[in-house]
Design a protein around this motif. Sequence first.
Motif, short mmCIF file in Angstrom:
data_model
loop_
_atom_site.label_atom_id
_atom_site.label_comp_id
_atom_site.label_asym_id
_atom_site.label_seq_id
_atom_site.Cartn_x
_atom_site.Cartn_y
_atom_site.Cartn_z
N PHE A 1 0.91 -1.15 0.00
CA PHE A 1 0.00 0.00 0.00
C PHE A 1 0.95 1.20 0.00
O PHE A 1 1.52 1.55 1.03
CB PHE A 1 -0.89 -0.05 1.25
CG PHE A 1 -2.04 0.91 1.28
CD1 PHE A 1 -2.22 1.89 0.30
CD2 PHE A 1 -2.97 0.83 2.30
CE1 PHE A 1 -3.30 2.77 0.36
CE2 PHE A 1 -4.05 1.71 2.36
CZ PHE A 1 -4.22 2.68 1.39
N HIS B 1 0.65 7.18 1.22
CA HIS B 1 -0.66 7.84 1.11
C HIS B 1 -1.01 8.49 2.45
O HIS B 1 -0.41 8.17 3.48
CB HIS B 1 -1.74 6.81 0.75
CG HIS B 1 -1.97 5.79 1.85
ND1 HIS B 1 -1.14 4.71 2.03
CD2 HIS B 1 -2.89 5.71 2.83
CE1 HIS B 1 -1.55 4.01 3.07
NE2 HIS B 1 -2.62 4.60 3.59
N ASP C 1 -4.35 9.04 5.03
CA ASP C 1 -5.69 8.46 5.21
C ASP C 1 -6.77 9.53 5.23
O ASP C 1 -7.95 9.20 5.08
CB ASP C 1 -5.74 7.62 6.50
CG ASP C 1 -4.95 6.34 6.37
OD1 ASP C 1 -4.68 5.93 5.22
OD2 ASP C 1 -4.60 5.76 7.40
N TRP D 1 -10.82 3.03 9.95
CA TRP D 1 -10.78 4.47 9.73
C TRP D 1 -11.91 5.11 10.53
O TRP D 1 -13.04 4.61 10.52
CB TRP D 1 -10.93 4.79 8.25
CG TRP D 1 -9.68 4.54 7.46
CD1 TRP D 1 -8.39 4.66 7.88
CD2 TRP D 1 -9.61 4.13 6.08
NE1 TRP D 1 -7.51 4.35 6.86
CE2 TRP D 1 -8.24 4.02 5.74
CE3 TRP D 1 -10.55 3.84 5.10
CZ2 TRP D 1 -7.79 3.66 4.47
CZ3 TRP D 1 -10.12 3.48 3.84
CH2 TRP D 1 -8.76 3.39 3.53
N HIS E 1 1.93 7.73 4.99
CA HIS E 1 2.56 6.47 5.38
C HIS E 1 2.34 5.42 4.29
O HIS E 1 1.50 5.61 3.41
CB HIS E 1 1.99 5.99 6.72
CG HIS E 1 0.49 5.86 6.67
ND1 HIS E 1 -0.34 6.94 6.87
CD2 HIS E 1 -0.32 4.80 6.41
CE1 HIS E 1 -1.60 6.54 6.74
NE2 HIS E 1 -1.62 5.25 6.45
FE LIG Z 1 -3.26 4.29 5.59
#
Ligand SMILES: [Fe+2]
Length: 321
Positions: free
Chosen positions: A223, A226, A228, A314, A298
């Motif tokens: 991943f 990015h 969040d 989230w 991160h």
């Molecule tokens: Fe994330």
Amino acid sequence: MSDPEIKGLLERVRAGDVGSLVVLAKRVLVGEGIKQAPPDAIAMLEMAVKQGAPEAALQLSVCAAWGVGLPRNPQKAIEYLVMAAGFGSTVAKRELALLGCASDGAHAQAKQPVDLSALTTAHGVRIVSERPRILVVERFATEAECAWLIERGRPALTRALVYRGSADAQVAQTRTNTEMGFTIFHADVLLSLLRDRMAAVLQTSTRFFEVTKLLHYEPGEQFALHGDFLQTNTPELAQEVDLRGQRSTTFLVYLNDGFEGGETDFPRLGFRYKGNRGDALVFSNLQADGSPDYSTVHAGLATTRGEKWLLSQWVRTKPVG
Ligand SMILES: [Fe+2]
Ligand SMILES: O=C(O)CCC(=O)C(=O)O
């Protein structure tokens, strides 16, 4: 579900097929191919329970635990699990064991509520950074809970998506792993209590929680870097943030050990974290004024050997409807 399929289902229900009644109830609960009517769905599930259907009792346990179609009531959820176990459901028996409850409903006979406080409390919260706020909670979840979540989510994994210029998520090379969401048909009583445990750490309510995700990385999957927080640079995303709030906090629970690489990396903070099984990493994505904190960008680094499993929660600034 198309009209002929619904018709066929209704015919089987009329003919007295209890399995079809449970399928229909689930469709009615969420309005899939048929008008959504949660009270009707609950009534159908109760009817199926009277005929001894373990699937119906299991679904009712989820509805009671999550407050879907029924008022939220974890004690009631456990009663339904005991019923499902009584109908022979091994899943219900295992879940009760995980919750520390006897599957014979001994507490109900003794007219005593199950003490859930241990399941919804977290110990050992460690502050790693004040600004941005980063917390670590070692042994947040037990090994058995971690194994359970992986087992429950594994069959539903699909390619993970990314939000970019529009409110619709898309496939992207920056996110090559798989994931699944614990929606009402994948969720269970344990996860609802685990979310209460997360809320206790954050001193907030699970009303602000998005659907809990299970993430899975095979070696080489990642991943990429990015944030969040949601970007507000298109009208659709700005509207989404206005309506549903920003993503203020991320709560990650590492569900397995035994992989190499795979850390959660915050390059702008010079901080990398790799939890042992059950450890949690919690971080804020916003500055004090509510705007995105770009220092919190991160990456979930690729594992070089072994698979990685993670629970990702989230949290929004507004209740999630
Ligand atoms: Fe994330
Ligand atoms: O896999 C990781 O370590 C990071 C996951 C992540 O960034 C997220 O779920 O938002």
